[in-house]
Scaffold this motif. Structure first.
Motif, PDB file in Angstrom:
ATOM      1  N   ILE A 200       0.686  -1.267   0.668  1.00  0.00           N
ATOM      2  CA  ILE A 200       0.367  -0.278  -0.233  1.00  0.00           C
ATOM      3  C   ILE A 200       0.834   1.042  -0.013  1.00  0.00           C
ATOM      4  N   THR A 201       2.040   0.802   1.297  1.00  0.00           N
ATOM      5  CA  THR A 201       2.473   2.514   0.688  1.00  0.00           C
ATOM      6  C   THR A 201       3.508   2.502  -0.167  1.00  0.00           C
ATOM      7  N   ARG A 202       3.879   1.493  -1.380  1.00  0.00           N
ATOM      8  CA  ARG A 202       4.108   1.914  -2.557  1.00  0.00           C
ATOM      9  C   ARG A 202       3.611   2.411  -3.830  1.00  0.00           C
ATOM     10  N   ALA A 203       2.164   1.933  -3.491  1.00  0.00           N
ATOM     11  CA  ALA A 203       1.066   2.891  -3.909  1.00  0.00           C
ATOM     12  C   ALA A 203       0.668   4.522  -3.468  1.00  0.00           C
ATOM     13  N   LEU A 204       1.886   4.805  -3.028  1.00  0.00           N
ATOM     14  CA  LEU A 204       2.021   5.797  -2.655  1.00  0.00           C
ATOM     15  C   LEU A 204       2.416   6.890  -3.233  1.00  0.00           C
ATOM     16  N   ALA A 205       3.268   6.069  -4.090  1.00  0.00           N
ATOM     17  CA  ALA A 205       4.115   7.328  -5.521  1.00  0.00           C
ATOM     18  C   ALA A 205       3.263   6.091  -6.888  1.00  0.00           C
TER      19      ALA A 205
END
Length: 327
Positions: A200-205
């Motif tokens: 999910i955190t990677r999807a912030l980019a």
């Protein structure tokens, strides 16, 4: 004068109306059967799924939506493959309302249908039924050529909330279609595994701002979302205020004190929704450092911003008072 939508005390009497030459009269009879609420009506409605008039078949699908269970599901399974789109769409909507897990027996075979619309409708229905045996076909559907089918497959997987599905959902966060990526990121919210939060955190980019927005929101509901606090702070300068808003909300839920200054900067944004959310987040965190950012919006032009700012100041004051009593 009797109403044309009367209920039939004896459902067998409905057959005469259902066999009327006028399609309009048959539709009226079908409406009455749907309104009857009598499960025995499903047998009569099932007999109308092959009616030559598409309007009658569409009304049959709508009426079947008033019922639940395997019999209604089996009748709807016939209508969702109807060549008339209006009929198939009505059946798909009715199937999505099924709640009895036993209904899945009639729906599962449709997941492998040649028509993408039917596959999508079947997965949409299976989501609400929450049958564990739907996991395997849903995982297989993640390879479907149609993105809408893949989105619905993720819905099934997300509702089942099985940790064994995390690798497949994680892979879908890199799907070529942004709608699929959004669905996958949202579905990962349930997981207690750190790799899910990392995905999910990677999807912030992500290149799609709506994927970033969903990721920022989802981290606020994931048990390991706090691990992404710094990443959420970093997107408080995102070019889309909608992304910032969801990041602000999540940081507020997590009560991340170090996020106060960048959240405070958001309170000066021209978009009132972001100012409102920023004030609320500072109230959730209730750190005294937030007070200077709140003071300028205590008399904001937007009443919701004013209300949240005043509430936030009260929260900060209450926290100060509690700290003073305990010292």
């Amino acid at each position: 004068m009797s109403s044309p939508f009367e209920s039939y005390d004896d459902l067998e009497d409905a057959d005469e109306r259902l066999q009327a030459a006028d399609p309009g009269e048959r539709r009226v009879a079908i409406i009455a059967l749907g309104h009857s609420g009598d499960p025995a009506a499903v047998k009569h409605l099932d007999g109308m799924t092959a009616d030559p008039d598409p309007g009658v078949r569409q009304q049959t699908a709508i009426a079947l939506g008033e019922f639940d269970g395997p019999e209604a599901a089996a009748a709807l399974a016939k209508l969702v493959i109807d060549p008339e789109q209006a009929v198939a769409s009505a059946a798909a909507d009715a199937m999505a309302e099924l709640k009895d897990p036993a209904s899945a027996d009639a729906v599962l075979p449709l997941v492998s249908h040649s028509h993408a619309f039917v596959r999508m409708a079947a997965l949409r229905a299976l989501k609400e039924l929450r049958r564990k045996d739907a996991l395997k076909p849903a995982l297989e559907a993640l390879r479907d050529v149609d993105a809408s089918v893949r989105v619905q497959a993720i819905g099934v997987i997300g509702f089942l909330k099985l940790e064994e599905s995390i690798p497949a959902l994680t892979s879908s966060t890199s799907d070529a279609d942004p709608h699929v990526r959004r669905a996958a990121v949202s579905a990962l919210a349930f997981s207690h595994l750190k790799p899910a939060a990392e995905s999910i955190t990677r999807a912030l980019a992500d290149s799609d701002w709506m994927v970033r927005e969903i990721a920022a929101e989802t981290l606020g509901t994931n048990v390991n979302g706090i691990l992404a606090a710094d990443a959420l702070i970093s997107i408080l300068t995102d070019e889309f205020w909608q992304v910032r808003l969801k990041a602000v909300r999540s940081l507020g839920k997590m009560k991340v004190a170090r996020a106060v200054p960048p959240i405070g900067a958001c309170i000066m944004h021209p978009q009132a929704n972001l100012r409102k959310e920023g004030a609320a987040a500072l109230g959730e965190i209730a750190d005294p450092a937030g007070a200077p950012f709140l003071e300028p919006v205590l008399d904001d032009a937007d009443p919701e911003v004013r209300k949240n700012a005043r509430w936030a100041m009260q929260q900060i004051a209450a926290k100060k008072a509690a700290a003073g009593r305990s010292s």
